[in-house]
Scaffold this motif. Structure first.
Motif, PDB file in Angstrom:
ATOM      1  N   LEU A 235      17.841  46.484  29.877  1.00 13.60           N
ATOM      2  CA  LEU A 235      18.535  45.730  30.923  1.00 13.60           C
ATOM      3  C   LEU A 235      19.888  45.221  30.446  1.00 13.60           C
ATOM      4  O   LEU A 235      20.847  45.144  31.235  1.00 13.60           O
ATOM      5  CB  LEU A 235      17.655  44.568  31.375  1.00 13.60           C
ATOM      6  CG  LEU A 235      16.324  44.982  32.019  1.00 13.60           C
ATOM      7  CD1 LEU A 235      15.502  43.759  32.380  1.00 13.60           C
ATOM      8  CD2 LEU A 235      16.568  45.836  33.253  1.00 13.60           C
ATOM      9  N   LEU A 236      19.992  44.885  29.165  1.00 13.24           N
ATOM     10  CA  LEU A 236      21.288  44.474  28.638  1.00 13.24           C
ATOM     11  C   LEU A 236      22.290  45.633  28.692  1.00 13.24           C
ATOM     12  O   LEU A 236      23.462  45.447  29.049  1.00 13.24           O
ATOM     13  CB  LEU A 236      21.133  43.976  27.195  1.00 13.24           C
ATOM     14  CG  LEU A 236      20.439  42.610  27.038  1.00 13.24           C
ATOM     15  CD1 LEU A 236      20.229  42.285  25.564  1.00 13.24           C
ATOM     16  CD2 LEU A 236      21.267  41.510  27.709  1.00 13.24           C
ATOM     17  N   VAL A 237      21.831  46.830  28.340  1.00 15.15           N
ATOM     18  CA  VAL A 237      22.698  48.004  28.447  1.00 15.15           C
ATOM     19  C   VAL A 237      23.088  48.246  29.901  1.00 15.15           C
ATOM     20  O   VAL A 237      24.250  48.556  30.213  1.00 15.15           O
ATOM     21  CB  VAL A 237      22.002  49.246  27.853  1.00 15.15           C
ATOM     22  CG1 VAL A 237      22.814  50.506  28.140  1.00 15.15           C
ATOM     23  CG2 VAL A 237      21.809  49.072  26.355  1.00 15.15           C
ATOM     24  N   LEU A 238      22.142  48.085  30.813  1.00 16.47           N
ATOM     25  CA  LEU A 238      22.409  48.291  32.233  1.00 16.47           C
ATOM     26  C   LEU A 238      23.478  47.323  32.728  1.00 16.47           C
ATOM     27  O   LEU A 238      24.431  47.715  33.425  1.00 16.47           O
ATOM     28  CB  LEU A 238      21.114  48.113  33.029  1.00 16.47           C
ATOM     29  CG  LEU A 238      21.219  48.182  34.559  1.00 16.47           C
ATOM     30  CD1 LEU A 238      21.720  49.553  34.981  1.00 16.47           C
ATOM     31  CD2 LEU A 238      19.868  47.886  35.194  1.00 16.47           C
ATOM     32  N   LEU A 239      23.367  46.037  32.354  1.00 14.14           N
ATOM     33  CA  LEU A 239      24.381  45.056  32.759  1.00 14.14           C
ATOM     34  C   LEU A 239      25.740  45.387  32.151  1.00 14.14           C
ATOM     35  O   LEU A 239      26.784  45.255  32.806  1.00 14.14           O
ATOM     36  CB  LEU A 239      23.942  43.656  32.331  1.00 14.14           C
ATOM     37  CG  LEU A 239      23.102  42.868  33.332  1.00 14.14           C
ATOM     38  CD1 LEU A 239      22.703  41.525  32.736  1.00 14.14           C
ATOM     39  CD2 LEU A 239      23.854  42.660  34.642  1.00 14.14           C
ATOM     40  N   GLY A 240      25.708  45.863  30.917  1.00 15.11           N
ATOM     41  CA  GLY A 240      26.961  46.219  30.271  1.00 15.11           C
ATOM     42  C   GLY A 240      27.657  47.373  30.972  1.00 15.11           C
ATOM     43  O   GLY A 240      28.884  47.350  31.179  1.00 15.11           O
ATOM     44  N   VAL A 241      26.884  48.390  31.349  1.00 17.37           N
ATOM     45  CA  VAL A 241      27.458  49.532  32.067  1.00 17.37           C
ATOM     46  C   VAL A 241      28.017  49.081  33.410  1.00 17.37           C
ATOM     47  O   VAL A 241      29.102  49.519  33.830  1.00 17.37           O
ATOM     48  CB  VAL A 241      26.394  50.637  32.256  1.00 17.37           C
ATOM     49  CG1 VAL A 241      26.912  51.735  33.186  1.00 17.37           C
ATOM     50  CG2 VAL A 241      26.010  51.227  30.911  1.00 17.37           C
TER      51      VAL A 241
ATOM     52  N   ALA B 292      22.404  40.793  39.725  1.00 12.49           N
ATOM     53  CA  ALA B 292      21.968  40.202  38.462  1.00 12.49           C
ATOM     54  C   ALA B 292      20.543  39.665  38.573  1.00 12.49           C
ATOM     55  O   ALA B 292      19.728  39.788  37.637  1.00 12.49           O
ATOM     56  CB  ALA B 292      22.935  39.094  38.049  1.00 12.49           C
ATOM     57  N   ALA B 293      20.213  39.078  39.730  1.00  9.83           N
ATOM     58  CA  ALA B 293      18.837  38.611  39.949  1.00  9.83           C
ATOM     59  C   ALA B 293      17.872  39.791  39.996  1.00  9.83           C
ATOM     60  O   ALA B 293      16.725  39.678  39.548  1.00  9.83           O
ATOM     61  CB  ALA B 293      18.777  37.809  41.245  1.00  9.83           C
ATOM     62  N   THR B 294      18.343  40.915  40.529  1.00  6.40           N
ATOM     63  CA  THR B 294      17.500  42.116  40.534  1.00  6.40           C
ATOM     64  C   THR B 294      17.221  42.588  39.115  1.00  6.40           C
ATOM     65  O   THR B 294      16.091  42.977  38.786  1.00  6.40           O
ATOM     66  CB  THR B 294      18.189  43.243  41.328  1.00  6.40           C
ATOM     67  OG1 THR B 294      18.523  42.771  42.626  1.00  6.40           O
ATOM     68  CG2 THR B 294      17.271  44.444  41.469  1.00  6.40           C
ATOM     69  N   VAL B 295      18.237  42.554  38.267  1.00 10.05           N
ATOM     70  CA  VAL B 295      18.054  42.918  36.857  1.00 10.05           C
ATOM     71  C   VAL B 295      17.039  41.983  36.207  1.00 10.05           C
ATOM     72  O   VAL B 295      16.134  42.419  35.480  1.00 10.05           O
ATOM     73  CB  VAL B 295      19.406  42.877  36.116  1.00 10.05           C
ATOM     74  CG1 VAL B 295      19.189  43.100  34.618  1.00 10.05           C
ATOM     75  CG2 VAL B 295      20.352  43.922  36.677  1.00 10.05           C
ATOM     76  N   ALA B 296      17.171  40.698  36.474  1.00 11.51           N
ATOM     77  CA  ALA B 296      16.195  39.751  35.945  1.00 11.51           C
ATOM     78  C   ALA B 296      14.805  40.020  36.502  1.00 11.51           C
ATOM     79  O   ALA B 296      13.787  39.861  35.803  1.00 11.51           O
ATOM     80  CB  ALA B 296      16.638  38.322  36.286  1.00 11.51           C
TER      81      ALA B 296
END
Length: 852
Positions: A473-479, A447-451
């Motif tokens: 990034l929101l789509v990526l977290l959702g997947v 999650a920190a990497t996504v941020a």
């Protein structure tokens, strides 16, 4: 089996002697030619002769080594810019060395053991039609070579002749005969151990692709920039044949990429798989930086052919009744791969608009980490999810703090989080009983990497950057959460599959960078129609040069297009040229200017590799001109076609018939340097005729650097053109007919073109639909030849001897492959039934045991 071995047939004495003398004569001829080339090497005859002897010994001790070594060294073994050799080159020396050792060993083995094992020589008989076509094409090639001599005014031997002289016919014709020379050695290797021979050839071609791709990485790093896609600098690698344009690198990539794909798919160990994957990634970069529309078409076409035939072979080897359960999901895995890659492509293209390469690279790394993380998340219970969310909040706040407080903290935050994610994934994979916090910590670091991607986007593109990145990034977290919450895997847990998918995403990212990071490639595609019209007119000009019935039937002669273009083409388009001449025992150079517009990139240059001269250099020469001409001298940072960082000077030489004038010039400019130690630049001294149609004689050239060193070799041309080379940086049409098919028609006429087409069509038929389609090399050979033909639609690839040799070798191998699954061996009433699919040595040993 022991009983069967007693039935080996022994050759009669008369036939044994005949078979012994054939390879012995070929070995003697090859050895004499090899030594002749070695002792006449322009730069280092003693060293090259010693290396020839070493190669003889090496190929004698390891008779199959040439299968690995020759393709691997092909992209780097041409040293013409340093030696001045054009007709012959170092590859010829290496090919002849392999022939010497191979035929000597063959003659010795037949002398000491005059028997043929029917198992190694299955009684198929020879493919008579194939060898008849090969023989006829060899005859056509020889006729074309002799017609080339006649078209050049008769044969005259010379070590340093150029493209307009009779030795150019030898230069091009030898490719086919050198390939033909090695076919019996290939067949001997296959008879001894087919799997080893196939693997060595395939691995050698993959290594050749690696050396070519690495040379392009060096070239881009040294002369432009690895990520500079706006410059019109087109990669050439170490293919010196591109000094007057052409597509040598393009053709080599087309021939070798399918074999790297083969190694990638067949690799059994992580090390070999990783090596093949790295080579393929380097090859993608090399292909993209050619900026060649032909390559952009040929590589996907060749890849499709390979994957289609490979899938068919795999299906044949594993019938539905015997397929493993994990193989039934291949179609689903393929769809999943395509969806993930397509989704990443859309997200990367959106992020690239405002965040550039850095934002897209951070997104690529984050998506790659998500693929193995899903397996970890599927084992989470509610408590672990809760811990992961809490730790994720802390990790995101820590990443934001680093980005705010530290210089370039956004990159540091993303890098630290990514490294921690990798470490936790490795820990979870290797530990039998990992800590209860290991999984949540892996999710938190991800999650920190996504941020971190958002922080990198903000650092590079400011407000627009993070706004573009946020929805992706929101789509990526959702997947990621959906994959972790699903009971069944949304994609395979195999690391190979995940790495392959991430690699495909990297290819997509590279394509986005090529087209979005610069205008050059987009401009090239926008002018495709105009360029095709120019090519069509050029082909028609080449066709019109075939004026007599003999020209149409037999061709103008091998390698005669440049000379005919110079003599009969558009007079206003004639290029510059050079000639070595003698007068009272003194050798000098005559330099002529082209009749076209002579801009900086269009001048015909005679060049020599030199050491670094500094910011000042002094050129002296004796010059003779009947009319006033303008001469150009320079020392530049230059590989083959593009100059930068130069010291330059032009001078006007007054017309004085028969009088040698002394010219002394001080070259000035920004200076030419070697650049960075990890990507050193090459430096070249060049002289050119600026006057359109101007003619001048030059002799006793000298170049003195700022430190007083003499930098030129053979400035008086007493050693011919040794150390000298030439180039036409941006004016290429006079040197190539720009179509492989038109090239064969021009050189060998309708007869040769028909035979050539039949050979190519036969090779493609045999390896895709014919009797050799089950052979392990068939998919790669069919894909290789197809991709090469696609590139050859718009470039005359066979005027590059190194490339022509490799093409003809693969063509001949494709024509002579035998299906290992269908041959039936009969020996004294013993019958070996066909086996399904490819017969590996272990399977073959099992069949032999059953036979015994």
């Amino acid at each position: 089996m022991a009983e069967y071995a007693q039935h080996s047939t022994r050759l009669p004495q008369r036939n044994a002697i005949k078979f012994i003398w054939r390879p012995a004569i070929l070995a003697l001829i090859s050895g004499a030619a090899d030594l002749a080339l070695a002792v006449h090497h322009p730069v280092a005859p003693a060293i090259v002769t010693a290396m020839v002897l070493v190669c003889w010994a090496a190929f004698g001790a390891w008779p199959h080594l040439w299968l690995l070594l020759l393709p691997a060294l092909l992209p780097v073994i041409g040293l013409a810019p340093w030696t001045g050799w054009i007709t012959f080159e170092e590859q010829d020396i290496l090919i002849l060395a392999a022939a010497v050792s191979g035929y000597t060993r063959m003659a010795w083995q037949w002398q000491t053991n005059r028997q043929i094992d029917p198992l190694r020589h299955p009684p198929h008989g020879r493919p008579v039609l194939v060898w008849l076509l090969v023989a006829l094409f060899a005859l056509s090639t020889a006729v074309s070579m002799f017609r080339g001599f006649a078209d050049a005014g008769g044969f005259s031997f010379g070590w340093f002749q150029g493209y307009h002289e009779p030795m150019n016919s030898v230069r091009l014709a030898k490719s086919f005969f050198e390939a033909l020379l090695l076919v019996p050695l290939w067949q001997a290797a296959v008879r001894q151990n087919p799997e080893r021979a196939q693997n060595l050839l395939s691995q050698g071609l993959m290594l050749g692709l690696a050396t070519a791709a690495l040379s392009t990485v060096w070239e881009r790093a040294a002369f432009t920039d690895l990520l500079n896609f706006s410059s019109d600098y087109r990669t050439t690698g170490l293919f010196w044949e591109m000094h007057v344009g052409g597509a040598a690198l393009d053709g080599f990539l087309a021939l070798t990429v399918p074999f790297a794909l083969r190694e990638f798919l067949l690799a059994r160990t992580p090390a070999r798989w990783s090596a093949a994957a790295i080579v393929l990634m380097l090859a993608v970069y090399a292909c993209l930086t050619t900026f060649s529309r032909g390559v952009y078409l040929a590589i996907p076409v060749g890849t499709s052919v390979f994957l289609g035939l490979y899938a068919w072979q795999k299906k044949q080897r594993s019938p539905a009744t015997t397929r493993r359960p994990e193989e039934t999901g291949t179609a689903i895995h393929l769809i999943t791969t395509l969806l993930l890659v397509a989704g990443f492509g859309m997200g990367a293209a959106w992020v690239f608009q405002s965040s550039g390469y850095r934002g897209m690279a951070a997104l690529l790394g984050t998506v790659a980490l998500m693929l193995p993380l899903a397996q970890v998340l599927r084992g989470f219970n509610f408590s672990q999810w809760l811990r992961g969310v809490v730790l994720s909040t802390a990790g995101i706040l820590l990443a934001g703090t680093m980005a705010w407080l530290l210089p370039k903290g956004a990159y540091l935050a993303w890098g630290s989080a990514a490294v921690l994610t990798v470490a936790m994934l490795l820990l979870l994979r290797q530990c039998i009983k990992p800590s209860p916090l290991s999984g949540p910590l892996a999710f938190a670091s991800f999650a920190a990497t996504v941020a971190g991607v958002a922080l990198v986007a903000n650092h590079w593109g400011e407000t627009a950057g993070w706004r573009h990145a946020a929805p992706v990034l929101l789509v990526l977290l959702g997947v990621c959460v959906a994959a972790g919450s699903s009971r069944r895997p949304l994609w395979p847990d195999s690391l190979r599959w995940q790495a392959t998918t991430a690699g495909l995403m990297g290819v997509v990212a590279a394509v986005i960078g090529i087209f979005g990071g610069g205008s050059f490639m987009s401009d090239r595609f926008s002018t495709g129609g105009q360029d095709f019209s120019v090519r069509l007119a050029h082909w028609q000009l080449g066709r019109d040069m075939l004026r007599t019935p003999a020209d149409w039937l037999l061709g103008k002669g091998s390698g005669r297009f440049p000379a005919n273009y110079f003599l009969t083409g558009n007079p206003q388009a004639h290029p510059g040229d050079y000639r070595l001449k003698q007068e009272s025992g003194n050798t000098y150079l005559t330099l002529t200017g082209g009749l076209h517009a002579n801009g900086w990139g269009e001048m015909f240059r005679v060049t020599q590799r030199v050491a670094e001269p500094g910011k000042q250099a002094i050129v002296t020469a004796r010059v003779r001109a009947e009319k006033e001409v303008s001469l150009h001298f320079e020392v530049c940072e230059k590989h083959l076609l593009y100059n930068q960082g130069c010291v330059v000077r032009q001078t006007v030489v007054k017309g004085a018939p028969g009088v040698w004038q002394l010219v002394r010039l001080e070259l000035r400019g920004d200076g030419a340097s070697r650049g960075d130690w990890y990507a050193p630049r090459l430096l070249a001294f060049s002289m050119a005729m600026e006057s359109r149609g101007g003619i001048a004689d030059l002799d006793d050239l000298a170049l003195t650097g700022a430190d007083g060193r003499s930098l030129l070799a053979n400035g008086n041309f007493s050693e011919g053109m040794a150390h000298w080379f030439f180039s036409s940086d941006r004016y290429h049409m006079p040197w190539h007919i720009k179509s492989m098919f038109m090239n064969v028609l021009f050189d060998q006429g309708l007869l040769g073109a028909t035979l050539w087409g039949l050979l190519l069509a036969g090779a493609l038929w045999r390896t895709s639909l014919g009797t050799a389609r089950r052979h392990p090399l068939a998919p790669a050979l069919a894909a290789s030849l197809t991709a090469f033909a696609v590139v050859g639609l718009f470039d005359s690839l066979l005027d590059v001897p190194r490339l022509g040799w490799l093409f003809y070798l693969l063509l001949l191998l494709a024509l002579t492959l035998r299906d290992p699954a269908t041959w039936v061996m009969r020996a004294n009433g013993i019958r070996l039934q066909p086996l399904a699919g490819y017969v590996s040595p272990s399977e073959h040993a099992g069949a032999q045991g059953q036979l015994a």
